[in-house]
Structures are given as C-alpha cells and as structure tokens.
Design an enzyme around this catalytic site. Structure first.
Site, PDB file in Angstrom:
ATOM      1  N   ALA A  17       0.810  -1.140   0.044  1.00  0.00           N
ATOM      2  CA  ALA A  17       0.050   0.055   0.066  1.00  0.00           C
ATOM      3  C   ALA A  17       0.924   1.265   0.151  1.00  0.00           C
ATOM      4  CB  ALA A  17      -0.919  -0.020   1.043  1.00  0.00           C
ATOM      5  N   LYS A  80      -2.595 -15.050 -14.691  1.00  0.00           N
ATOM      6  CA  LYS A  80      -3.960 -15.520 -14.099  1.00  0.00           C
ATOM      7  C   LYS A  80      -5.101 -15.182 -14.902  1.00  0.00           C
ATOM      8  CE  LYS A  80      -6.630 -14.770  -9.946  1.00  0.00           C
ATOM      9  NZ  LYS A  80      -6.831 -13.806  -8.654  1.00  0.00           N
TER      10      LYS A  80
END
Length: 505
Positions: A17, A80
């Site tokens: 973050a 993915k």
C-alpha cells in the site's frame, strides 16, 4: 491560492500500500514544490495475505511505465486467467470464475440468456466450453489478447498476475525513490496534532526524526496508527456476513506445473488458497475461530499442500469491515488501515489502486474541503459494499451442510442489496452492474451458476431468435472457441519465452 497548496505528503508505512501510493503520487504529482516522505520500519513486518490480483493492475503498472515482461520476471510472477473454486456449492464440485466473457452477446442481451434458452431445450453444451479463459485455464495455456482479431475470442482475453507482493513493493520503492520520494527508517513513537482542529501536524520516530506534513497517508496496516489510534475514525464490523477472522500463510515449493489460475478450496470452517509463482507456491488457510482453533487450522493447511512447505507459518488476525471514515481530517487511509475484505477474489491490491485514483481525483489543498472528503468516503464505502456482497455470495450460495460453519453461512441473513440481486437472477437470470462496480455480469453469473443458483426463466428477447438460427450461432461460437484454444501456447512455454525469472530455477 498558492498558500493553500499541499507542500508535504507523509506516507506512514511501506509494504504494498505504502509504495503503491508513493510510486503513483510521485508520478502524478510531478511538481518540485511537493515533497513526499515515506516512513517505515524494518522491524515491522508486512502482511502478505494475497499475492494474486485482478486485471485492473495492468492499468496501474502502465501508468508507472512498468514493462510487463520485466514485472513478471522481477516478481517471480505467473499469469492468471481466473480463480478456481473447489467444494463451494457442494463437496466434490468445482468451477472457474473467469476474467473474460462467455460466448458473445446477441440481440442486445448477455450470452448466458441464449445459453439458458438452449439448455431448457435440452440441447446446450456445457457453459464452460463457450469461455476461452476457462478452457485455457483447464489446459494450462496462456497468451495475451490479440486485439487486432476483432470478433475472435482471442481478442477478449483478460488476465492478471500471481506474484511475490514483497518483490513488487521493492520495485515500486525503486520507482518512487527515482521520482524523488524520501524513505525514512524508523518506528513512529508519537503523533502530534494541531490543537485547533485536531489535524495531524507531525510524527516523531524512535531514532529522533521529527517529520511534519500537510497530508498524511496511513498505510500502517490493521492498527491504523493515524486514522484510528489517533483520530478514532471508527470501524464498521462486517463479520456477521464474512465470519472468517484468522489466516495462516505458508510458502511451499513450486508446483510441477504452473497453473494460470488461483485456487480457492472450501474447507470445514473456511477455505484454502493456492497461488503458483515461478519460484514457490503461496498457500494459506482462511478460517473462522468460532468453528476452528489455530492448531487444527494449521494441520488442515499442511494436509492439503500440493508441495513441501519451505517457510514457517505466519498467523494473521483480522475482522472484515471498513473504516467509518477512510479519510478523516488530513489523513487518508489505504490498504488494511482503511478496511479488510478477505482475499477470496484477490481484491486487496485493487482496492488500494482505486483509493489512490479516488484521492488524486479529489486531491485536497490545506483547507481540506469537507464536501470532497465526504464524497471520497461515500464512494469508498460503496465500493467496499459492492465487493463485500460479491464475497458474501460465495458463502451464502452453498448447499453444504457438513459442518456448523457452513450451516451458519447457508442460513445467515444477508444485506438487502445482495438479496435483491439474487432474487432477480433466480426469476429471470438478469444481472445488473451498478455504479460501474468492480464485478460485472460475467463474474456474478460465474459464481451464481457455479454454486447452483439456477434461474426459472431467461430474458424474453432470447426467444425472438428462431431455433435454427440460435443453434447455428451457438455451434459456431463453440467451434471458434475450441479452435482458439488449440493455437494458444502453454502457460509455462509463454513464460519461458517472454518473462522467465532468473531465480525461478
């Protein structure tokens, strides 16, 4: 007006973050009059609950000018195409939530309505055979979208990544520091507030630094050093809907074959993730402490590993929910400091990304207009609620009754917003996307259908297509999708050709 401009931004905490915020803000705020300082302590570990993402991270990386092949290499990443859910609807069942579409929309309605019509006629092929991403995931194949092939399923491939989040943060740090961000080592021991308005004025560290700022970004994790411990912003608890409150993470050896999807396997009191990287495999058991103790959870985790463990278990505690004021006074919280939704659909990094974008849209001056802050908080809450409802669906839409945990989930009350969406789908298979929410109709259909919610009817416009034309179109889509799968390279072959990590062996 220049006297009101933000001159100093202080980011409290590193990790994914903190360094995402530092890299993005240093890129977008290319103004020599603004300085950005990030404070983190090597003594404080970061929480690496998830190492998987959703396709929106491509836009963030492009914003920063990150070469995609280089990104996959330096994070030991894989690609993915979706998430496989095992044993969620019922033990022994599985399905894949794909990032790309089923078939193609016709007559102004979503494809699944046409498929449902054909299914009720008893002539439909399995829905998965109309989704290139599902077929490719099952066959361990991957390639990027060929956008020039308009109308082809090969043009619709959407993908994300599975990677080492700590290596990603390290790379973002390099980008941020190259853009002028200053990193300060230290653990914050004191937070100082303005006596008049309660805004954060400065922080002091254990090694003698006194750091003042105009705007503070709280990336201090669950504890919320500024947003909660100092400003008492409050936390709304959603554990009634999402009862899992523990996780144990452990790394294991790399898989023999790298799958282009993340796996989430439902267990007796939660679920277990498997995230294949080039260098290792990320694993974790998310569970509810009311129904399972830590020792049993650890044994269950080890019992279902697909490769030998290579790290000590990392125990995590959390509570699903959201900060009541994600932005309070001159503090904006990001990541775990702003709220927590379990990594079932790999949304953690995405929620950081959208929060940064929302902050930049509403970037303040020193006057900190309360209307801007209120708008930011309203939109943040809406986004969290929308993701929350999608996660709740996975637990609620189950026929499992083999443990007290699943009995609770199957019978629990759910938010009205989710109840209405399910009831609409049950009647006529309609799926709506509100306020440009994260998960679209493809995602909602994948989970509802995959977990056994079957609608009574479909959109009436689907009946306007003559039977023979419907069958012809469906057969053509099915044939083309199968041919597209044949030309796709293997996942590992693609990695070996374009982005093999030097440390992956």
């Amino acid at each position: 007006m220049s006297e009101h401009r933000i001159k100093k931004i202080v980011i409290v905490g590193g990790g994914t973050a903190g360094w995402m915020a530092a890299a993005a803000m240093s890129k977008l705020l290319h103004d020599d009059s603004i300085t950005i300082e990030l404070i983190e302590s090597e003594q404080i570990g970061t929480v690496g609950v998830g190492e998987a993402t959703i396709p929106h991270i491509l836009y963030f990386n492009r914003l920063l000018g990150i070469n995609e092949n280089d990104f996959v290499k330096f994070t030991n990443g894989t690609f993915k195409l979706g998430i496989e859910f095992v044993d969620w609807g019922q033990t022994g069942e599985s399905y894949i939530h794909p990032f790309g579409p089923y078939g193609m929309d016709m007559e102004g309605i979503h494809f699944h309505h046409m498929w449902l019509r054909q299914q009720k006629m008893g002539q439909a092929k399995p829905i998965d055979e109309f989704n290139l991403q599902i077929l490719a995931a099952q066959a361990n194949k991957f390639q990027r979208a060929q956008v020039e092939l308009q109308g082809s399923p090969l043009s619709t491939i959407a993908y994300a990544f599975q990677f080492d989040a700590m290596l990603y943060a390290r790379h973002l740090r390099g980008i941020a520091e190259a853009n002028g961000v200053v990193r300060t080592e230290g653990k914050i021991t004191r937070v100082n507030q303005h006596p008049e308005n309660g805004h954060i004025a400065s922080v002091d560290t254990d090694n003698g630094h006194h750091i003042e700022g105009d705007l503070f970004i709280d990336c201090s994790g669950f504890k919320g050093l500024l947003i909660e411990q100092t400003l008492n912003s409050g936390y709304e608890d959603w554990s009634h809907y999402l009862p899992c409150d523990r996780a144990i993470a452990v790394a294991s050896n790399k898989l023999d074959e790298l799958t282009p999807f993340t796996r989430a396997t439902a267990k007796s009191a939660g679920w277990q993730w498997r995230i294949p990287l080039q260098s290792r495999t990320g694993n974790g058991h998310v569970y509810c402490s009311k129904f399972m103790d830590d020792d049993t959870a650890l044994q269950s985790l080890y019992a279902d590993l697909n490769s030998e463990p290579i790290s000590e278990p990392n125990y995590l505690r959390f509570k699903a929910g959201i900060r009541k004021k994600p932005w309070n006074k001159n503090v904006v919280s990001l990541g775990l400091a702003s709220g927590f939704l379990e990594p079932l659909e790999s949304t953690s990094i995405h929620l950081i990304q959208t929060a940064i974008a929302r902050l930049m849209t509403n970037f303040p001056d020193k006057l900190f207009n309360q209307h801007d802050i209120d708008y930011y908080n309203e939109r943040t809450r809406l986004e969290y609620e929308q993701v929350r409802d999608f996660l709740i669906l996975h637990y609620k839409a189950t026929r499992r009754n083999d443990s007290p945990f699943w009995h609770y989930c199957r019978t629990m009350d759910i938010p009205d917003s989710l109840h209405k969406r399910i009831e609409i789908y049950k009647q006529n298979a309609r799926l709506y996307r509100h306020d440009n929410e994260l998960f679209n109709h493809v995602s909602w259909f994948a989970v509802m259908h995959g977990q056994g919610i079957h609608p009574e009817r479909y959109h009436p416009i689907a009946d306007m297509l003559p039977d023979d034309e419907l069958h012809r179109r469906m057969e053509e889509i099915h044939t083309v999708t199968g041919k597209c799968l044949q030309v796709m390279p293997g996942h590992e072959d693609f990695i070996a050709q374009h982005c093999k990590a030097s440390s992956s062996g």
